[in-house]
Design a protein around this motif. Structure first.
Motif, PDB file in Angstrom:
ATOM      1  N   THR A   1      -1.503 -27.700 -38.887  1.00 20.09           N
ATOM      2  CA  THR A   1      -2.417 -27.776 -37.733  1.00 20.09           C
ATOM      3  C   THR A   1      -1.655 -27.729 -36.409  1.00 20.09           C
ATOM      4  O   THR A   1      -2.089 -27.087 -35.460  1.00 20.09           O
ATOM      5  N   HIS A   2      -0.512 -28.434 -36.352  1.00 24.97           N
ATOM      6  CA  HIS A   2       0.357 -28.402 -35.168  1.00 24.97           C
ATOM      7  C   HIS A   2       1.696 -29.010 -35.579  1.00 24.97           C
ATOM      8  O   HIS A   2       1.756 -29.810 -36.517  1.00 24.97           O
ATOM      9  N   PRO A   3       2.783 -28.620 -34.870  1.00 31.80           N
ATOM     10  CA  PRO A   3       4.115 -28.978 -35.384  1.00 31.80           C
ATOM     11  C   PRO A   3       4.615 -30.388 -35.041  1.00 31.80           C
ATOM     12  O   PRO A   3       5.750 -30.546 -34.584  1.00 31.80           O
ATOM     13  N   HIS A   4       3.824 -31.410 -35.270  1.00 26.28           N
ATOM     14  CA  HIS A   4       4.314 -32.785 -35.154  1.00 26.28           C
ATOM     15  C   HIS A   4       4.755 -33.258 -36.539  1.00 26.28           C
ATOM     16  O   HIS A   4       4.166 -32.865 -37.551  1.00 26.28           O
ATOM     17  N   SER A   5       5.760 -34.161 -36.546  1.00 25.26           N
ATOM     18  CA  SER A   5       6.386 -34.541 -37.824  1.00 25.26           C
ATOM     19  C   SER A   5       5.406 -35.149 -38.831  1.00 25.26           C
ATOM     20  O   SER A   5       5.562 -34.963 -40.034  1.00 25.26           O
ATOM     21  N   ASP A   6       4.379 -35.869 -38.351  1.00 26.20           N
ATOM     22  CA  ASP A   6       3.444 -36.495 -39.295  1.00 26.20           C
ATOM     23  C   ASP A   6       2.454 -35.485 -39.900  1.00 26.20           C
ATOM     24  O   ASP A   6       1.604 -35.844 -40.712  1.00 26.20           O
ATOM     25  N   HIS A   7       2.599 -34.211 -39.484  1.00 22.27           N
ATOM     26  CA  HIS A   7       1.734 -33.153 -40.024  1.00 22.27           C
ATOM     27  C   HIS A   7       2.529 -32.073 -40.757  1.00 22.27           C
ATOM     28  O   HIS A   7       2.013 -31.452 -41.683  1.00 22.27           O
ATOM     29  N   ILE A   8       3.768 -31.841 -40.302  1.00 21.76           N
ATOM     30  CA  ILE A   8       4.551 -30.765 -40.960  1.00 21.76           C
ATOM     31  C   ILE A   8       5.840 -31.279 -41.598  1.00 21.76           C
ATOM     32  O   ILE A   8       6.636 -30.503 -42.121  1.00 21.76           O
TER      33      ILE A   8
ATOM     34  N   LEU B   1       1.041 -30.770 -27.741  1.00 29.32           N
ATOM     35  CA  LEU B   1       0.818 -30.020 -28.992  1.00 29.32           C
ATOM     36  C   LEU B   1      -0.438 -30.466 -29.736  1.00 29.32           C
ATOM     37  O   LEU B   1      -1.038 -29.679 -30.470  1.00 29.32           O
ATOM     38  N   ASN B   2      -0.849 -31.723 -29.518  1.00 33.16           N
ATOM     39  CA  ASN B   2      -2.082 -32.187 -30.173  1.00 33.16           C
ATOM     40  C   ASN B   2      -3.262 -31.284 -29.818  1.00 33.16           C
ATOM     41  O   ASN B   2      -4.121 -31.006 -30.650  1.00 33.16           O
ATOM     42  N   ASN B   3      -3.271 -30.826 -28.560  1.00 36.94           N
ATOM     43  CA  ASN B   3      -4.374 -29.979 -28.094  1.00 36.94           C
ATOM     44  C   ASN B   3      -4.219 -28.512 -28.495  1.00 36.94           C
ATOM     45  O   ASN B   3      -4.995 -27.661 -28.053  1.00 36.94           O
TER      46      ASN B   3
ATOM     47  N   GLY C   1      -7.103 -31.966 -37.190  1.00 39.20           N
ATOM     48  CA  GLY C   1      -5.713 -32.213 -36.786  1.00 39.20           C
ATOM     49  C   GLY C   1      -5.663 -33.399 -35.842  1.00 39.20           C
ATOM     50  O   GLY C   1      -6.313 -34.422 -36.080  1.00 39.20           O
ATOM     51  N   ASP C   2      -4.920 -33.241 -34.742  1.00 32.44           N
ATOM     52  CA  ASP C   2      -4.824 -34.313 -33.736  1.00 32.44           C
ATOM     53  C   ASP C   2      -5.495 -33.900 -32.424  1.00 32.44           C
ATOM     54  O   ASP C   2      -5.145 -34.411 -31.343  1.00 32.44           O
ATOM     55  N   ALA C   3      -6.464 -32.973 -32.497  1.00 34.94           N
ATOM     56  CA  ALA C   3      -7.111 -32.469 -31.276  1.00 34.94           C
ATOM     57  C   ALA C   3      -7.641 -33.619 -30.419  1.00 34.94           C
ATOM     58  O   ALA C   3      -8.333 -34.510 -30.923  1.00 34.94           O
TER      59      ALA C   3
HETATM   60 ZN   LIG Z   1       0.139 -34.769 -33.274  1.00 36.25          ZN
END
Ligand SMILES: [Zn+2]
Ligand SMILES: [Zn+2]
Length: 297
Positions: free
Chosen positions: A92-99, A172-174, A192-194
């Motif tokens: 969804t976006h390149p933050h560590s808790d997602h990728i 990046l959340n947005n 995601g984190d939108a």
């Molecule tokens: Zn995030």
């Protein structure tokens, strides 16, 4: 005595048939119970997101992969469910808790489609993911609003990216890919984190209604608004969040907003992995207390 003998005869017959077919009875039972169903596993990856989806056409989808220490657990979980490939892998976006674990997953599974937003970050985990994608010679689809991930008319199954319409390279959340998945009369929304800015930018013409909502940004107060919930109207809400996390997620106002709209709330910090299945008729079965990812490792 007679009944016992009849039961033993049937047992022997079943065993003989199984050995004759050389098929695994558990595999058979598993395949039978999953036929015609869409099954969404909101994996308990602590503070992070990872959602594994078994589609009724036998394809699979993985949305995000939690922090970097969950790779082995996710691979084991999916293998135990009878899968060895991912047809649609979504970051969804390149933050560590997602990728965080995605490079590991790409290296350990056959993957067909990879989709992520066209934003980058200099983190080692992100660079490692790009390296894994390159070494497997996978093509990356740039995700944004309006992209159709797949449509399967035979099953009345469809996944569309409904946001973001424009990328936010600062926050990046947005830039989180928001996905609406529908199967016949059932619908799911993954956020995601939108945050508020992305939610507010979704065109009025875009259908974001969904029976099941993956609550944005682990239940943070900056990612759920009343206006957004009024458009989605979720019957069920799943919050993917770590036990006693440092952020105070989920925020009490978010829980209140969800309650006010009549959503049944499920939380991975309290219930572990949450599994929601449907045959596409608009009703859902929720199972919790399953093997958590943490416990698999
Ligand atoms: Zn995030
Ligand atoms: Zn996150």
């Amino acid at each position: 005595m007679k009944t016992k003998r009849v039961i033993s005869f049937f047992l022997a017959l079943v065993l003989a048939l199984i050995s004759f077919c050389s098929c695994d009875p558990f595999e058979l039972l598993n395949a039978y119970s999953k036929a015609g169903k869409l099954i969404c596993h909101y994996l308990d990856v602590g503070q992070g997101d990872s959602i594994f989806i078994e589609l009724p056409n036998k394809k699979t989808m993985l949305i995000d992969s939690g922090e970097n220490y969950h790779g082995e657990g996710i691979v084991k979980y999916m293998t135990r469910e009878g899968h060895s490939r991912i047809d649609y892998l979504i970051a969804t976006h390149p933050h560590s808790d997602h990728i965080g674990s995605m490079a590991y997953i790409v290296r350990h599974f056959d993957v067909s489609t990879v989709c992520m937003p066209k934003v980058s970050t200099s983190s080692r985990l992100y660079e490692d993911l790009l390296k894994a994608i390159k070494s497997k010679k996978l093509k990356v689809t740039s995700g944004k609003a309006g992209v159709n991930l797949f449509t399967d008319d035979e099953y009345r199954l469809k996944a569309d990216i409904v946001a973001p319409s424009k990328l936010d390279k600062e926050n990046l959340n947005n830039s989180s890919l928001m996905i609406r998945l529908t199967y016949r009369d059932s619908s799911f929304l993954f956020t995601g984190d939108a945050e508020k800015a992305e939610l507010a930018s979704i065109s009025e013409k875009t259908d974001i209604s969904a029976d099941v909502l993956k609550v944005g940004h682990h239940g943070s107060s900056n990612a759920t608004t009343k206006a957004f919930l009024e458009r989605v109207e979720p019957k069920l809400a799943v919050i993917s969040v770590g036990k006693n996390n440092d952020y105070g997620h989920p925020h009490k106002n978010v829980l209140k907003l969800l309650k006010n709209i009549g959503s049944e709330i499920h939380r991975t910090d309290k219930e572990g992995t949450v599994r929601i299945s449907t045959d596409g008729g608009g009703s859902y079965t929720v199972d919790t207390g399953l093997n958590s990812i943490e416990r698999v490792i």
